[in-house]
Design an enzyme around this catalytic site. Structure first.
Site, PDB file in Angstrom:
ATOM      1  CG  HIS A 185      -7.503   4.396   0.744  1.00 19.07           C
ATOM      2  ND1 HIS A 185      -7.008   3.951  -0.446  1.00 19.07           N
ATOM      3  CD2 HIS A 185      -6.500   5.093   1.343  1.00 19.07           C
ATOM      4  CE1 HIS A 185      -5.745   4.360  -0.554  1.00 19.07           C
ATOM      5  NE2 HIS A 185      -5.413   5.043   0.508  1.00 19.07           N
TER       6      HIS A 185
ATOM      7  CD  GLU B 139      -6.569   6.541   6.033  1.00 21.84           C
ATOM      8  OE1 GLU B 139      -6.904   6.585   4.838  1.00 21.84           O
ATOM      9  OE2 GLU B 139      -5.455   6.880   6.446  1.00 21.84           O
TER      10      GLU B 139
ATOM     11  CG  HIS C   5      -1.054   7.034  -1.559  1.00 27.06           C
ATOM     12  ND1 HIS C   5      -2.289   7.209  -2.143  1.00 27.06           N
ATOM     13  CD2 HIS C   5      -1.264   6.286  -0.446  1.00 27.06           C
ATOM     14  CE1 HIS C   5      -3.219   6.609  -1.402  1.00 27.06           C
ATOM     15  NE2 HIS C   5      -2.610   6.043  -0.368  1.00 27.06           N
TER      16      HIS C   5
ATOM     17  CG  HIS D  91      -1.923   1.123   1.179  1.00 27.06           C
ATOM     18  ND1 HIS D  91      -3.273   0.891   1.007  1.00 27.06           N
ATOM     19  CD2 HIS D  91      -1.792   2.470   1.246  1.00 27.06           C
ATOM     20  CE1 HIS D  91      -3.921   2.047   0.985  1.00 27.06           C
ATOM     21  NE2 HIS D  91      -3.029   3.033   1.126  1.00 27.06           N
TER      22      HIS D  91
ATOM     23  CG  ASP E 212      -0.807   5.201   3.458  1.00 24.74           C
ATOM     24  OD1 ASP E 212      -1.150   5.256   2.264  1.00 24.74           O
ATOM     25  OD2 ASP E 212      -1.522   5.633   4.373  1.00 24.74           O
TER      26      ASP E 212
ATOM     27  CD  GLN F  91      -6.820  11.336  -1.670  1.00 21.00           C
ATOM     28  OE1 GLN F  91      -5.683  10.892  -1.718  1.00 21.00           O
ATOM     29  NE2 GLN F  91      -7.582  11.204  -0.607  1.00 21.00           N
TER      30      GLN F  91
HETATM   31 FE   FE2 Z   1      -3.416   5.147   1.443  1.00 26.96          FE
END
Ligand code: FE2
Length: 425
Positions: free
Chosen positions: A210, A213, A59, A57, A309, A152
């Site tokens: 996701h 969260e 970005h 995971h 992440d 996102q």
């Molecule tokens: Fe993430």
């Protein structure tokens, strides 16, 4: 004649003095006392030879953008998302590629040879998608990069997000992402999960969402994700990332939820570095840790990986591509201190993460790719304790990176001169 023979290696499963024989980029034999002619031999000196680290995971579109255009003042997820929104119009393909390639260099140096990266599709231009697809091609000889189409700003909340996500899939992004807890309402969050899972079933793709969260104990999207996985026959192909609200949920409810997740063969990625800093920001004291329930999920037979992440981006100002640092933090946050649990933390950044990504021919058996990292430690627990130096990193039997052994020379009054080879207590 073998291409490469590594001798005297310790393996993560505890076997010692093992030899690993490599030919044509693959492992052809793993055995004790193997002695065959090889073009190249390497004495591992009893150190740990592990399959490479895998980050399930990440970005990559945001990595190494720290300070652009400003720093996250509150340290919250929501300010991070807002900050990324300010940065997006300023992005260029060239800058994205340059930063992503730089991060992949860091990764390889740390023995990290496979990354699943989410890529934001909430941008009409799909700049980040095009940039990371290009990076995927560029790094393919040395790193497996898998991309997740990630809305996102919310699949239903952001204009044209669904159309953009589909365009990203058409261009070659291979996994479907989502962010149900960021949609306008719980109902729209659930609707986004349904829609995205249906799209995955239609296209025969994996899902990595996701999910939940937040610190909201009533967030329920992982329940919907598990139930949609069952309904659409997606068992084993769906991952819930973060799941931090599970930390705060009612214990009775969780006892039902984990069984549902296991039934759906959901996989889980926890992101300990980022979630120990982002979660609990709205608490005074006591502050919740906010990581999902890792030992309980593992005990239910659910595959759990740890992800990095973020590295130096709007959400997290630190990090270096070191999956041992990630596992070390996960171990502490989840209090996984037994011998078995510490080994599970090492698995969470190697074999478990490879399973999340669906990597083929990963591991240290005959028939697997000759991809491995030689660590300056004798076993996985010592590797975690020391965040061990990555002495050598191989892919398909070829050396990609090497670091000198860590050593300190001590000059202490009243004590003999000594050198401590990175294994000091
Ligand atoms: Fe993430």
């Amino acid at each position: 004649m073998l291409d490469l023979l590594i001798q005297n290696a310790s393996l993560p499963d505890g076997r010692r003095q093992m030899a690993v024989a490599v030919q044509g980029g693959s492992i052809v034999e793993v055995a004790a006392g193997l002695n065959a002619a090889a073009l190249e031999t390497l004495d591992a000196q009893g150190f740990l030879l592990s399959p490479p680290f895998v980050d399930a995971h990440f970005h990559l579109d945001a990595a190494l953008s720290y300070g652009l255009p400003r720093i996250n003042q509150s340290g919250t997820l929501l300010e991070g998302i807002a900050l990324w929104g300010e940065l997006k119009p300023l992005l260029t393909v060239e800058a994205l590629i340059e930063r992503a390639l730089a991060y992949c260099d860091w990764a390889v140096a740390r023995g990290l040879l496979a990354i699943r990266s989410h890529v934001d599709v909430c941008d009409e231009r799909l700049l980040a998608v095009d940039a990371l697809l290009q990076v995927k091609r560029l790094v393919a000889p040395y790193l497996d990069l898998q991309l997740v189409a990630f809305p996102q700003d919310g699949l239903l909340r952001a204009p044209a997000a669904l159309a953009n996500l589909q365009r990203a899939l058409d261009r070659g992004v291979e996994v479907i992402g989502g962010i149900p807890h960021f949609e306008r309402t719980a109902e729209q969050g659930a609707a986004s999960v349904r829609l995205l899972c249906e799209l995955a079933a239609e296209r025969g793709l994996r899902v990595d969402m996701h999910c939940d969260e937040s610190d909201d104990p009533l967030s329920r999207h992982v329940e919907t994700l598990a139930s949609e996985t069952e309904r659409l026959g997606l068992q084993g192909r769906v991952t819930g990332s973060h799941l931090t609200s599970m930390h705060s949920m009612d214990n009775y409810y969780v006892s039902k939820l984990i069984a549902l997740m296991a039934e759906a063969q959901l996989q889980v990625v926890a992101n300990p570095l980022i979630n120990i800093t982002l979660q609990g920001r709205h608490d005074s004291y006591p502050k919740r840790r906010g990581m999902t329930r890792v030992p309980e999920l593992l005990a239910a037979g659910i595959n759990v990986a740890f992800g990095h992440d973020c590295v130096m981006d709007p959400w997290y100002s630190l990090g270096s591509g070191d999956m041992l640092e990630v596992a070390h933090m996960g171990l502490h946050v989840a209090q996984m201190t037994s011998q078995t649990a510490m080994r599970q933390c090492f698995d969470a950044v190697t074999v478990n993460a490879a399973r999340v990504m669906g990597l083929e021919h990963y591991g240290l058996q005959a028939g697997c790719h000759a991809d491995f990292v030689l660590l300056q430690a004798r076993d996985p627990i010592e590797a975690l304790r020391l965040r061990a130096t990555r002495l050598k990193v191989f892919r398909r039997g070829k050396l990609l990176a090497e670091s000198p052994a860590a050593a300190v020379s001590l000059h202490l009054p009243g004590r003999p001169e000594s050198t401590c080879f990175g294994l000091c207590p």
